[in-house]
Scaffold this motif. Sequence first.
Motif, PDB file in Angstrom:
ATOM      1  N   THR A 235      19.372  71.745 -17.036  1.00 16.77           N
ATOM      2  CA  THR A 235      18.626  71.421 -18.013  1.00 16.77           C
ATOM      3  C   THR A 235      17.385  72.506 -18.223  1.00 16.77           C
ATOM      4  O   THR A 235      17.190  73.109 -17.489  1.00 16.77           O
ATOM      5  N   ILE A 236      16.965  72.551 -19.487  1.00 15.12           N
ATOM      6  CA  ILE A 236      16.133  73.568 -19.649  1.00 15.12           C
ATOM      7  C   ILE A 236      14.536  72.963 -19.211  1.00 15.12           C
ATOM      8  O   ILE A 236      14.000  73.915 -19.215  1.00 15.12           O
ATOM      9  N   SER A 237      14.393  71.854 -18.518  1.00 17.52           N
ATOM     10  CA  SER A 237      13.205  71.272 -18.541  1.00 17.52           C
ATOM     11  C   SER A 237      12.665  71.621 -17.020  1.00 17.52           C
ATOM     12  O   SER A 237      11.429  71.386 -16.679  1.00 17.52           O
TER      13      SER A 237
ATOM     14  N   LEU B 173      13.181  79.403 -15.888  1.00 15.04           N
ATOM     15  CA  LEU B 173      12.558  80.293 -16.702  1.00 15.04           C
ATOM     16  C   LEU B 173      12.815  81.869 -16.323  1.00 15.04           C
ATOM     17  O   LEU B 173      12.880  82.777 -17.108  1.00 15.04           O
TER      18      LEU B 173
ATOM     19  N   LYS C 160      14.539  85.363 -17.707  1.00 13.61           N
ATOM     20  CA  LYS C 160      14.071  86.489 -18.228  1.00 13.61           C
ATOM     21  C   LYS C 160      14.722  87.627 -17.399  1.00 13.61           C
ATOM     22  O   LYS C 160      14.758  88.663 -18.115  1.00 13.61           O
TER      23      LYS C 160
ATOM     24  N   PHE D 218       9.856  65.554 -10.835  1.00 15.05           N
ATOM     25  CA  PHE D 218       8.592  65.115 -10.626  1.00 15.05           C
ATOM     26  C   PHE D 218       8.798  63.610 -10.225  1.00 15.05           C
ATOM     27  O   PHE D 218       8.183  63.085  -9.140  1.00 15.05           O
ATOM     28  N   GLU D 219       9.363  62.852 -11.017  1.00 11.70           N
ATOM     29  CA  GLU D 219       9.247  61.234 -10.838  1.00 11.70           C
ATOM     30  C   GLU D 219       9.795  61.043  -9.342  1.00 11.70           C
ATOM     31  O   GLU D 219       9.685  60.286  -8.503  1.00 11.70           O
TER      32      GLU D 219
ATOM     33  N   LYS E 277       1.038  63.699  -6.032  1.00 16.40           N
ATOM     34  CA  LYS E 277       0.344  62.723  -6.911  1.00 16.40           C
ATOM     35  C   LYS E 277       0.479  61.309  -6.289  1.00 16.40           C
ATOM     36  O   LYS E 277      -0.669  60.710  -6.174  1.00 16.40           O
TER      37      LYS E 277
ATOM     38  N   ILE F 190      -2.694  58.973  -5.157  1.00 15.82           N
ATOM     39  CA  ILE F 190      -2.863  57.449  -5.611  1.00 15.82           C
ATOM     40  C   ILE F 190      -3.114  56.592  -4.455  1.00 15.82           C
ATOM     41  O   ILE F 190      -3.860  55.556  -4.436  1.00 15.82           O
TER      42      ILE F 190
ATOM     43  N   PHE G 241       3.357  76.390 -12.320  1.00 12.85           N
ATOM     44  CA  PHE G 241       2.783  75.202 -12.053  1.00 12.85           C
ATOM     45  C   PHE G 241       2.192  74.821 -10.696  1.00 12.85           C
ATOM     46  O   PHE G 241       1.560  74.306 -10.607  1.00 12.85           O
TER      47      PHE G 241
ATOM     48  N   MET H 144      -1.031  75.581  -9.807  1.00 10.98           N
ATOM     49  CA  MET H 144      -2.191  74.954 -10.878  1.00 10.98           C
ATOM     50  C   MET H 144      -2.473  73.413 -10.493  1.00 10.98           C
ATOM     51  O   MET H 144      -3.263  72.422 -10.957  1.00 10.98           O
ATOM     52  N   THR H 145      -1.861  72.895  -9.456  1.00 12.50           N
ATOM     53  CA  THR H 145      -2.235  71.591  -8.986  1.00 12.50           C
ATOM     54  C   THR H 145      -3.354  71.500  -7.973  1.00 12.50           C
ATOM     55  O   THR H 145      -3.955  72.881  -7.635  1.00 12.50           O
ATOM     56  N   ASN H 146      -3.623  70.512  -7.760  1.00 15.18           N
ATOM     57  CA  ASN H 146      -4.936  70.436  -6.960  1.00 15.18           C
ATOM     58  C   ASN H 146      -4.750  69.264  -5.551  1.00 15.18           C
ATOM     59  O   ASN H 146      -4.499  68.223  -5.806  1.00 15.18           O
TER      60      ASN H 146
ATOM     61  N   ILE I 195      11.708  77.892 -23.488  1.00 17.05           N
ATOM     62  CA  ILE I 195      12.115  76.556 -22.914  1.00 17.05           C
ATOM     63  C   ILE I 195      11.636  75.892 -22.052  1.00 17.05           C
ATOM     64  O   ILE I 195      11.801  74.751 -21.837  1.00 17.05           O
TER      65      ILE I 195
ATOM     66  N   LEU J   8      13.279  69.580 -25.724  1.00 12.45           N
ATOM     67  CA  LEU J   8      14.304  68.995 -25.115  1.00 12.45           C
ATOM     68  C   LEU J   8      15.016  67.861 -25.910  1.00 12.45           C
ATOM     69  O   LEU J   8      16.186  67.853 -26.117  1.00 12.45           O
TER      70      LEU J   8
ATOM     71  N   PHE K  50      -0.525  73.904 -20.598  1.00 11.81           N
ATOM     72  CA  PHE K  50      -1.301  73.040 -19.851  1.00 11.81           C
ATOM     73  C   PHE K  50      -2.609  74.113 -19.520  1.00 11.81           C
ATOM     74  O   PHE K  50      -3.805  73.406 -19.914  1.00 11.81           O
TER      75      PHE K  50
ATOM     76  N   GLN L 230      -6.827  73.208 -20.052  1.00 12.16           N
ATOM     77  CA  GLN L 230      -7.974  73.287 -19.158  1.00 12.16           C
ATOM     78  C   GLN L 230      -9.096  74.108 -19.430  1.00 12.16           C
ATOM     79  O   GLN L 230     -10.159  73.816 -19.471  1.00 12.16           O
TER      80      GLN L 230
ATOM     81  N   LYS M 176      -6.902  66.903 -16.482  1.00  6.39           N
ATOM     82  CA  LYS M 176      -7.005  67.497 -15.287  1.00  6.39           C
ATOM     83  C   LYS M 176      -8.842  68.199 -14.996  1.00  6.39           C
ATOM     84  O   LYS M 176      -9.192  67.880 -14.199  1.00  6.39           O
TER      85      LYS M 176
ATOM     86  N   MET N  25       3.493  59.741 -17.357  1.00  6.77           N
ATOM     87  CA  MET N  25       3.455  59.816 -15.922  1.00  6.77           C
ATOM     88  C   MET N  25       1.989  60.590 -15.313  1.00  6.77           C
ATOM     89  O   MET N  25       1.659  60.412 -14.253  1.00  6.77           O
TER      90      MET N  25
ATOM     91  N   ASN O  64      -2.263  60.170 -15.092  1.00 12.60           N
ATOM     92  CA  ASN O  64      -3.024  59.186 -14.326  1.00 12.60           C
ATOM     93  C   ASN O  64      -4.556  59.515 -15.087  1.00 12.60           C
ATOM     94  O   ASN O  64      -5.106  60.416 -14.631  1.00 12.60           O
TER      95      ASN O  64
END
Lengths: 329, 329
Positions: free
Chosen positions: A68-70, A75, A79, A221-222, A254, A258, A277, A280-282, B69, B75, B221, B225, B254, B280, B282
């Motif tokens: 999947t490209i998602s 990426l 390259k 993610f889910e 996440k 929660i 990414f 870039m999370t916290n 991509i 997608l 993203f 920010q 965020k 997804m 919050n």
Amino acid sequence: MANIQQVAKQAGVSVATVSRVLNGQNTVSAKTKMRVEEAIKKLNYEPSLLGRNLRTSESRLLLILIPTISNPFYLEIIKGIEQVAISQNYNILLCETDSNPQKENIYFDLVRKKMADGIITMDPAVNVETLKKLAENYAVIQCSEYEECTGIPYVTIDNEEASYRAVKHLIQIGHHKIALMNADEKYLFARLRKMGYKRALEENGITLKNEYIISTSNLGFENGQYAMKKILNLQDRPTAVFAVSDLLAIGALKEINIAGLHVPNDIAVVGFDKIDFSNMTNPTLTTIAQPMRKMGNVAARMLIEKIKGEEVESIILDHELVIRESTSR
Amino acid sequence: MANIQQVAKQAGVSVATVSRVLNGQNTVSAKTKMRVEEAIKKLNYEPSLLGRNLRTSESRLLLILIPTISNPFYLEIIKGIEQVAISQNYNILLCETDSNPQKENIYFDLVRKKMADGIITMDPAVNVETLKKLAENYAVIQCSEYEECTGIPYVTIDNEEASYRAVKHLIQIGHHKIALMNADEKYLFARLRKMGYKRALEENGITLKNEYIISTSNLGFENGQYAMKKILNLQDRPTAVFAVSDLLAIGALKEINIAGLHVPNDIAVVGFDKIDFSNMTNPTLTTIAQPMRKMGNVAARMLIEKIKGEEVESIILDHELVIRESTSR
DNA sequence: ATGAAAGCGCTAACAG
DNA sequence: CTGTTAGCGCTTTCAT
């Protein structure tokens, strides 16, 4: 749409001479070359690759198969492949398979039927038998995920060792109750990472608890959120989670958030892949860095050698544990 | 690697008959057909598309140009294109351009040189002149993003109206101080969405404040920010933000969170695209839904018609405002 | 330095 | 129902 004959006629030369100019051969006099170039411009001529490819029986096209490209994981690998491909005068084309053998077969067919010179597959869910058979007659390289038994050359990292190091890191900072959020064990990398997890526990005298190992059907993610929910509901809750992909880990982050818990104080989290990414999370994510660009480079080089008919050896690249906030106290 | 001649010889028929069997023509007797099929199997024969394509002067390959991509927005469009393409016996290949005209030109060349039958471009940063010239002689369709002046058929939504509705929604729930987080205005969609934003404000007697309009170089993203940081620093802080992509909006979410503010109570947020991820977050994100699958379907249909030499009209599809938590009180 | 001609693998028009 | 043959657009060997 002019063809080479019309160009030849216009320039008052033979098609052979036009072809020579087209291919930059220096056996053509400057004057003739000029005339040909003028004719090309005048007729707005574009040489057909179909003619050339049929004649030379090569397409200089490389196919890259991704599930999947998602998933951003691919990426940087792409390259890397592209970098080498372009330098060697090959073009790359992306093929999204959705891990669907039928779709995959469409792209295999493009190789079988000479429209592409080779394939780099990053799809773990491949139909092994078909792939193996394909590789008997055509150039195929496995990148990142692979099947050992196929005999098809691959480039990857030492997944067992990487996993071992991730878990060992968690143990070293004081964790005993460590959950493993793993992919389906039909994937080799999932089996290897589980082995590394086990080895780290054993070496440190920690008993394996089966309920600490959660399998997810997917690396998204889910799935991470869902799996984390399960982990949080365990009566003897783990204090650390090792997720085999950053996306899983981010989902876990996440869900922990929660639940009103804190990372890393209540639960430490380690991911895998070092996607952009993950920084870039916290909090930012501790993770295993795969040398993705290099992996792409190597895969492309291997494929091109294979196309040339050379023998190609599989390669294991180095990885690195990147310690960030999600495991810092 | 056998060719059609060898198959013919093996089966004791002519190449024409083999070709007929290959193409499923029913003018071949069952017995002969069997013999040919056996020969094909025995020789492990795969018909070369190079030969066929040269002869029929078509490749049945469709190129899809995307800037990157890594934006999930593409997608579903790709799935839509694929659906139609496969049903019409075309294959699709993805081309990542990084919005780099040189890379783009590599893929244009594949069409010019007959290796692909047509192109669907979703790349807004295209070299307009090159694209226009390409479209004079080859099949090109613009999808989602487009340049009006090229005369190249496109499928898209009414960006001005969509933007207008998003902003109007914010006004209706009580906001006056609404920031616009826009893309670079070199893109048509950015200019159109700004127009919609303005129209909504004007209609409701709200004076436009230039410092409420922030441009980002990119729709990712991190840009969201960064832009949100700027917005939060405004002395007269907006109470709502309309971001022209979901990724921007998620970045904003965020940043607002980091600042200790609450969405939607302190600041309401609207995105654009309705990517999967927007549900997804919050809180979940209010956004404009583009009919992406349909857009893909339509683009593919248009392209195939164009390849057949038919006249093709541009199409504007409907959109929809999806109200979720980020604008609910 | 240039041209003539063969041929890459296939399809399709034509003939029978 | 099947075979013969021309030719798609190009590269390349062999002459000259």
